[in-house]
Design a protein around this motif. Structure first.
Motif, short mmCIF file in Angstrom:
data_model
loop_
_atom_site.label_atom_id
_atom_site.label_comp_id
_atom_site.label_asym_id
_atom_site.label_seq_id
_atom_site.Cartn_x
_atom_site.Cartn_y
_atom_site.Cartn_z
N LEU A 58 -4.91 2.87 -2.38
CA LEU A 58 -6.17 3.74 -2.16
C LEU A 58 -6.42 4.92 -3.33
O LEU A 58 -7.51 5.28 -3.41
N ILE A 59 -5.21 5.66 -3.31
CA ILE A 59 -5.08 6.71 -3.93
C ILE A 59 -5.61 6.37 -5.76
O ILE A 59 -6.65 6.83 -5.94
N SER A 60 -5.03 5.24 -6.16
CA SER A 60 -5.46 4.71 -7.49
C SER A 60 -6.79 4.34 -7.70
O SER A 60 -7.47 4.19 -8.74
N LYS A 61 -7.45 3.72 -6.30
CA LYS A 61 -8.96 3.14 -6.43
C LYS A 61 -9.98 4.29 -6.36
O LYS A 61 -11.00 4.21 -6.75
N ILE A 85 2.97 0.42 4.14
CA ILE A 85 2.26 1.59 4.29
C ILE A 85 2.03 2.41 2.75
O ILE A 85 0.80 2.66 2.34
N LEU A 86 3.20 2.49 2.21
CA LEU A 86 3.18 3.37 1.01
C LEU A 86 2.49 2.66 -0.24
O LEU A 86 1.73 3.20 -0.68
N THR A 87 2.55 1.24 -0.16
CA THR A 87 2.05 0.59 -1.27
C THR A 87 0.63 0.59 -1.36
O THR A 87 -0.34 0.93 -2.01
N TYR A 88 -0.16 0.34 0.02
CA TYR A 88 -1.49 0.30 0.28
C TYR A 88 -2.13 1.83 0.10
O TYR A 88 -3.19 1.86 -0.56
N ALA A 89 -1.48 2.70 0.38
CA ALA A 89 -1.71 4.27 0.24
C ALA A 89 -1.75 4.53 -1.12
O ALA A 89 -2.65 5.09 -1.70
N ILE A 109 -2.34 9.02 4.65
CA ILE A 109 -1.37 9.10 3.42
C ILE A 109 -2.23 9.44 2.22
O ILE A 109 -1.95 10.52 1.36
N ALA A 110 -3.11 8.45 1.95
CA ALA A 110 -3.78 8.46 0.66
C ALA A 110 -4.84 9.84 0.81
O ALA A 110 -5.08 10.31 -0.26
#
Length: 175
Positions: free
Chosen positions: A171-174, A164-168, A62-63
């Motif tokens: 990852l995108i924001s980092k 899953i959406l939260t961690y994705a 997802i990320a």
């Protein structure tokens, strides 16, 4: 097998649902609980590893997909990632959906048994009979887990999707 046992209970009339039939139902339910316990012992670690692999893959795919989507990547690349996320999320969903059916079926069995016992009490009216209702309620609830960490219930699907959406997003924001 639990649903077949439930259907069998439903087919008994209250008069036919004697102590002998109640005891037979309890024996079958006990055997099924033993089988579920054996499944738990054999597949606990593999199911945990499969769930973690699918969970991690979902987050990463997802990320990467969202990150590449906003950069204007080629559509073939996006289609490839969509297939990968479908595979990962589908595998995780299948694990939770199928293993999560077991506690639901056990609950339906218990409720059907309890209703038939109540119908028998109202129909026959003998309170002095041995009642196995409490014994059935005290048995295993048939919830399977992966190493006692991940419990395979259908109610876990929404929680895992949110995670899953939260961690994705993290990852995108980092990135």
């Amino acid at each position: 097998m639990l649903s077949h046992l439930t259907v069998r209970i439903r087919n008994y009339s209250p008069e036919e649902f004697t102590v002998i039939q109640q005891k037979e139902v309890l024996k079958h339910q006990s055997r099924l609980a033993d089988v579920a316990q054996l499944l738990q012992e054999v597949f606990s670690v593999p199911s945990f590893l499969i769930a973690v692999a699918h969970f991690s893959n979902c987050i990463i795919v997802i990320a990467v997909m969202v990150d590449k989507f906003f950069q204007g990547s080629h559509y073939v690349f996006l289609i490839q990632w969509i297939f990968m996320i479908t595979n990962s999320c589908g595998g995780l969903l299948a694990c939770l959906w199928m293993a999560g059916r077991l506690p639901m079926e056990a609950g339906i069995l218990h409720e059907t048994f309890r209703k038939k016992m109540r119908q028998r009490l109202l129909s026959v009216g003998r309170k002095d009979e041995t009642r196995y209702e409490k014994e059935l309620a005290e048995k295993s609830n048939f919830v399977l887990s992966g190493c006692g960490i991940v419990y395979f219930q259908r109610s876990s699907i929404a929680a895992l999707a949110g995670t899953i959406l939260t961690y994705a997003i993290l990852l995108i924001s980092k990135g």
